[in-house]
Structure formats: C-alpha cells, structure tokens
Design an enzyme around this catalytic site. Structure first.
Site, mmCIF file in Angstrom:
data_model
loop_
_atom_site.group_PDB
_atom_site.id
_atom_site.type_symbol
_atom_site.label_atom_id
_atom_site.label_comp_id
_atom_site.label_asym_id
_atom_site.label_seq_id
_atom_site.Cartn_x
_atom_site.Cartn_y
_atom_site.Cartn_z
ATOM 1 N N SER A 187 48.028 1.578 -58.842
ATOM 2 C CA SER A 187 47.735 2.913 -58.296
ATOM 3 C C SER A 187 48.800 3.919 -58.728
ATOM 4 C CB SER A 187 47.594 2.879 -56.775
ATOM 5 O OG SER A 187 48.824 2.605 -56.155
ATOM 6 N N ILE B 4 64.368 -6.620 -65.494
ATOM 7 C CA ILE B 4 64.575 -5.878 -66.745
ATOM 8 C C ILE B 4 65.838 -6.405 -67.424
ATOM 9 C CG2 ILE B 4 65.014 -3.583 -67.729
ATOM 10 C CD1 ILE B 4 62.169 -3.984 -66.589
ATOM 11 N N ASN C 249 62.815 3.134 -61.214
ATOM 12 C CA ASN C 249 61.923 2.256 -60.453
ATOM 13 C C ASN C 249 61.558 2.933 -59.137
ATOM 14 O OD1 ASN C 249 60.598 -0.222 -59.677
ATOM 15 N ND2 ASN C 249 62.344 -0.677 -58.350
ATOM 16 N N HIS D 51 60.624 1.868 -55.192
ATOM 17 C CA HIS D 51 60.669 0.735 -54.269
ATOM 18 C C HIS D 51 60.096 1.209 -52.928
ATOM 19 C CE1 HIS D 51 62.138 -3.151 -52.843
ATOM 20 N NE2 HIS D 51 62.375 -2.519 -51.709
HETATM 21 C C1 GAR Z 1 54.160 -0.047 -54.962
HETATM 22 O O1 GAR Z 1 54.128 0.192 -53.582
HETATM 23 C C2 GAR Z 1 55.593 -0.129 -55.459
HETATM 24 O O2 GAR Z 1 56.465 0.711 -54.748
HETATM 25 C C3 GAR Z 1 55.900 -1.578 -55.195
HETATM 26 O O3 GAR Z 1 54.744 -2.263 -55.552
HETATM 27 C C4 GAR Z 1 53.620 -1.436 -55.283
HETATM 28 C C5 GAR Z 1 52.728 -1.429 -56.512
HETATM 29 O O4 GAR Z 1 51.509 -0.808 -56.219
HETATM 30 N N1 GAR Z 1 57.054 -1.997 -55.920
HETATM 31 C C6 GAR Z 1 57.882 -2.954 -55.482
HETATM 32 O O5 GAR Z 1 57.717 -3.571 -54.455
HETATM 33 C C7 GAR Z 1 59.069 -3.209 -56.402
HETATM 34 N N2 GAR Z 1 60.051 -4.007 -55.740
HETATM 35 P P1 GAR Z 1 50.570 -0.306 -57.396
HETATM 36 O O6 GAR Z 1 50.405 -1.461 -58.382
HETATM 37 O O7 GAR Z 1 49.261 0.037 -56.737
HETATM 38 O O8 GAR Z 1 51.228 0.885 -58.042
#
Ligand code: GAR
Length: 200
Positions: free
Chosen positions: A19, A99, A113, A115
C-alpha cells in the site's frame, strides 16, 4: 538509464502488500502534488515473488525486479541493478530483509525507511507490521504512530527524520491500529520523500 537528469529516480523496496509503494508511485505520478513532477518511482524491488506489491506496481507501469537475499548482498550485481535503472534514492516500505552495509554507504543519506510505531518504542528484530500493532494493543497503549528514519546498519536505529502520532481507543483491535497507521503513512511518507529528493 537516466532520460531526464532533473527527475530523481526512486526505488521502492517492499516485501508484502504494497500500500505504501502504491501511494508513493501515485503521489509522484500526480503533477499537482508538491514536488510531484520532480521525481518518479523508477523501480520496485521485492524479495517475495508472490507479494501483491508486484502486481500493484506493474498495474501502474512501474518496472519491478524480484530479488533474492544473495543478490541483495552481492555488491557488484546489486549495484549493477541500481545503475541499470539509474536509481538516485531508495525508500523502504515494508521491506523485510536487512540492508547490506555497502548499500547504506553507497546511498549515504539517500535511503530511508518507514516504521509503524513511535521509535524507539516497538522497534528492533521481529518488530514489523501486524506484530507491532498486536504488541501495542496488548500493552494498553493510548497512542502509537509512525517514524520515518534514515537507514543505518542497526535495525530501526537510524536518525529520525519525522514522526506522527495517533490516539488509540481502548476498544481498538490490532486491525484498527493497522488502519490508523496506514492512514498516517499514506499522508506523510510520500511528502517526506518528496522533500528529501528535492534537496538531492
Ligand atoms: C507498513 O505499515 C510499514 O510501516 C511496515 O510494514 C507495513 C507494510 O505495509 N514496515 C515495518 O514494519 C518495517 N519494520 P504495505 O506493504 O501495505 O506498505
């Protein structure tokens, strides 16, 4: 492969639903967005062939590359890939591989990134996606949020660029928290990337 040197070329690295990747692609495709025409998502990198992000990117006409962990860690081959696509900036969006240090130093200051918590809370190994929202609900937190940060060699420890919080209700489930987080991410992540690439 750099047709217009004025336009920064962003690679989004993602492992799952995508997303955030889709929001970032759409933002830079929109000429009305702030700095909208100053950059484009030139590539989506993904390490899971079945991840929905690949179809989302393809539907929007963005090239994709499915990579393995060993390719990511091979400096010569991975940098060839970045150069082939003329990449200037990297945005991680739910990318679950570490990475490698060479990439952090080759893209120094140009790799960020997102988070889904207010770091340093709920960060580190094993803390990603839904696991974080479950931990936040279990702890009875009344607030959570997002953190956009530079990528360093230690997981979730790079310098913080931006944070935004959101209130939680006592009845919120992990799914509710996830919805609130995705709403915050879609508002802020493209804009922060836009600000960063405009000063490259
Ligand atoms: C997002 O909420 C992002 O912040 C998180 O994974 C989700 C991916 O959603 N990232 C982490 O947890 C990194 N440690 P998406 O694939 O729908 O963008």
């Amino acid at each position: 492969m750099k047709e217009n040197p004025q336009i920064a070329r962003i690679a989004v690295f993602a492992s799952g639903n995508g997303s955030n990747a889709e929001n970032i692609i759409r933002y830079f495709n929109d000429p009305a967005a702030v700095n909208g025409g100053s950059a484009e998502v030139a590539l989506v990198i993904c390490n899971r062939p079945e991840a929905p992000v690949l179809a989302r990117a393809a539907a929007l006409g963005v090239p994709t590359e499915t990579i393995t962990r060993s390719l990511l860690n091979d400096e010569t081959r991975f940098m060839e890939l970045m150069e082939k696509h003329g990449i200037d900036f990297i945005a991680l969006a739910g990318f679950l591989l570490m990475i490698p240090p060479f990439l952090i130093s080759r893209f120094s200051g140009r790799i960020v990134n997102i988070h889904p918590s207010l770091l340093p809370r709920y960060g580190g190994k094993g803390m990603y996606g839904r696991h974080i929202h479950e931990a936040v609900v279990k702890a009875g937190e009344r607030e959570t949020g997002i953190t956009i940060h530079h990528v360093s060699e230690n997981c979730d420890e790079g310098a913080i660029i931006f944070q935004a919080g959101v209130d939680l209700d006592t009845t919120d489930t992990p799914e509710d928290v996830e919805r609130k987080i995705h709403a915050l991410e879609s508002i802020h992540y493209p804009k922060i990337i836009s600000t960063l690439v405009s000063s490259l």
